[in-house]
Design an enzyme around this catalytic site. Structure first.
Site, PDB file in Angstrom:
ATOM      1  N   LYS A   1     -36.657  16.200  41.038  1.00  0.00           N
ATOM      2  CA  LYS A   1     -36.840  14.814  41.396  1.00  0.00           C
ATOM      3  C   LYS A   1     -37.592  14.762  42.694  1.00  0.00           C
ATOM      4  O   LYS A   1     -38.364  13.882  43.105  1.00  0.00           O
ATOM      5  CB  LYS A   1     -35.721  14.015  41.556  1.00  0.00           C
ATOM      6  CG  LYS A   1     -35.532  12.898  40.129  1.00  0.00           C
ATOM      7  CD  LYS A   1     -34.732  11.862  40.624  1.00  0.00           C
ATOM      8  CE  LYS A   1     -34.270  11.057  39.610  1.00  0.00           C
ATOM      9  NZ  LYS A   1     -33.433   9.891  39.926  1.00  0.00           N
TER      10      LYS A   1
ATOM     11  N   SER B   1     -33.316   2.679  48.224  1.00  0.00           N
ATOM     12  CA  SER B   1     -33.674   4.331  48.753  1.00  0.00           C
ATOM     13  C   SER B   1     -35.318   4.533  48.872  1.00  0.00           C
ATOM     14  O   SER B   1     -36.069   4.716  49.825  1.00  0.00           O
ATOM     15  CB  SER B   1     -33.014   5.489  48.043  1.00  0.00           C
ATOM     16  OG  SER B   1     -31.746   5.581  47.851  1.00  0.00           O
TER      17      SER B   1
ATOM     18  N   HIS C   1     -25.857   0.887  48.816  1.00  0.00           N
ATOM     19  CA  HIS C   1     -24.993   1.898  48.337  1.00  0.00           C
ATOM     20  C   HIS C   1     -23.815   1.853  49.175  1.00  0.00           C
ATOM     21  O   HIS C   1     -22.439   2.086  48.261  1.00  0.00           O
ATOM     22  CB  HIS C   1     -25.278   3.351  48.485  1.00  0.00           C
ATOM     23  CG  HIS C   1     -26.454   3.739  47.660  1.00  0.00           C
ATOM     24  ND1 HIS C   1     -27.528   4.361  48.281  1.00  0.00           N
ATOM     25  CD2 HIS C   1     -26.648   3.615  46.395  1.00  0.00           C
ATOM     26  CE1 HIS C   1     -28.607   4.646  47.404  1.00  0.00           C
ATOM     27  NE2 HIS C   1     -28.073   3.880  46.088  1.00  0.00           N
TER      28      HIS C   1
ATOM     29  N   ARG D   1     -27.828  -4.604  41.601  1.00  0.00           N
ATOM     30  CA  ARG D   1     -28.240  -5.600  42.546  1.00  0.00           C
ATOM     31  C   ARG D   1     -28.898  -6.797  42.107  1.00  0.00           C
ATOM     32  O   ARG D   1     -28.874  -7.769  42.658  1.00  0.00           O
ATOM     33  CB  ARG D   1     -29.366  -4.842  43.520  1.00  0.00           C
ATOM     34  CG  ARG D   1     -28.947  -3.874  44.492  1.00  0.00           C
ATOM     35  CD  ARG D   1     -30.033  -2.700  44.595  1.00  0.00           C
ATOM     36  NE  ARG D   1     -30.699  -2.164  43.567  1.00  0.00           N
ATOM     37  CZ  ARG D   1     -31.585  -1.193  43.570  1.00  0.00           C
ATOM     38  NH1 ARG D   1     -32.038  -0.840  44.713  1.00  0.00           N
ATOM     39  NH2 ARG D   1     -32.003  -0.714  42.310  1.00  0.00           N
TER      40      ARG D   1
HETATM   41  O1  PNS Z   1     -29.096   6.846  42.221  1.00  0.00           O
HETATM   42  P1  PNS Z   1     -29.632   7.023  40.968  1.00  0.00           P
HETATM   43  O2  PNS Z   1     -31.090   7.943  40.775  1.00  0.00           O
HETATM   44  O3  PNS Z   1     -29.747   5.594  40.238  1.00  0.00           O
HETATM   45  O4  PNS Z   1     -28.558   7.738  40.003  1.00  0.00           O
HETATM   46  C1  PNS Z   1     -28.667   8.043  38.748  1.00  0.00           C
HETATM   47  C2  PNS Z   1     -27.662   9.149  38.290  1.00  0.00           C
HETATM   48  C3  PNS Z   1     -27.312  10.219  38.972  1.00  0.00           C
HETATM   49  C4  PNS Z   1     -26.294   8.246  38.128  1.00  0.00           C
HETATM   50  C5  PNS Z   1     -27.916   9.424  36.642  1.00  0.00           C
HETATM   51  O5  PNS Z   1     -29.415  10.055  36.736  1.00  0.00           O
HETATM   52  C6  PNS Z   1     -26.929  10.479  36.317  1.00  0.00           C
HETATM   53  O6  PNS Z   1     -26.004  10.241  35.861  1.00  0.00           O
HETATM   54  N1  PNS Z   1     -27.695  11.885  36.304  1.00  0.00           N
HETATM   55  C7  PNS Z   1     -26.807  12.772  35.757  1.00  0.00           C
HETATM   56  C8  PNS Z   1     -27.323  13.285  34.513  1.00  0.00           C
HETATM   57  C9  PNS Z   1     -26.474  12.501  33.100  1.00  0.00           C
HETATM   58  O7  PNS Z   1     -25.294  12.490  33.431  1.00  0.00           O
HETATM   59  N2  PNS Z   1     -27.166  11.982  32.377  1.00  0.00           N
HETATM   60  C10 PNS Z   1     -26.368  11.130  31.104  1.00  0.00           C
HETATM   61  C11 PNS Z   1     -26.295   9.869  31.626  1.00  0.00           C
HETATM   62  S1  PNS Z   1     -27.538   8.661  31.675  1.00  0.00           S
END
Ligand code: PNS
Length: 165
Positions: free
Chosen positions: A42, A130, A18, A92
């Site tokens: 989560k 993570s 990150h 990645r």
């Molecule tokens: O670090 P992560 O868990 O891969 O991040 C995922 C994240 C937070 C970017 C994604 O889950 C997100 O955008 N969540 C917010 C809800 C949202 O906007 N959902 C619609 C787009 S998929």
């Protein structure tokens, strides 16, 4: 024109992969807001306050145009709130691509004016996540190649007080 981007994620906790993406993005945008999703469902290991504080400690050298903020709800709403025209995500490996494409296309449907930009993580962090860092820490392995020093410290402390599940 001011280019503003958000870099959203769970960051539970932030890893070297990150950080590498944040560093690259900090050189591309005039303002970069690292958005930490408040996702209690989560079951994160670190609270939202802890995740934000850990990231803040890790990005001080990136410059004042980089900030950290927690958010609830949709990433595109978080982007709009900050006046951001870009969402940054790291890739990645090919295995990341499918889910990221789905997210990027969903976000584009929701907010056509916000574009998702992908940055490739440095090769040496291609294996870092993570969840793997947490697993290695849980069983006493060396996590220093995976996470920045403040996170390694926080993970070791947390694992010392958490039962091994
Ligand atoms: O670090 P992560 O868990 O891969 O991040 C995922 C994240 C937070 C970017 C994604 O889950 C997100 O955008 N969540 C917010 C809800 C949202 O906007 N959902 C619609 C787009 S998929």
């Amino acid at each position: 024109m001011t280019r503003v981007a958000v870099f959203p994620g769970s960051f539970d906790p932030i890893t070297n992969a990150h950080l590498d993406v944040a560093r690259r993005a900090s050189g591309l945008f005039d303002r970069l807001i690292i958005g930490v999703l408040n996702n209690p469902r989560k079951g994160p290991l670190f609270s939202i306050e802890e995740r934000v504080a850990l990231i803040e400690r890790c990005v001080t050298d990136l410059g004042e145009h980089v900030s950290v903020d927690a958010f609830d709800g949709l990433t595109v709403d978080f982007a709009r709130h900050h006046g951001a025209g870009f969402i940054v995500r790291g890739l990645r490996a090919v295995s990341d691509f499918e889910a990221e494409l789905q997210m990027a296309l969903t976000n584009r449907k929701l907010a056509p004016q916000v574009d998702t930009t992908f940055l490739m993580t440095a090769l040496e962090y291609g294996f870092v996540s993570s969840s793997l860092a947490k697993e290695v820490a849980r069983f006493g392995g060396d996590i220093r190649p995976m996470v920045p020093p403040p996170v390694a410290e926080a993970l070791a402390e947390r694992m010392a007080t958490e039962p091994r599940v």
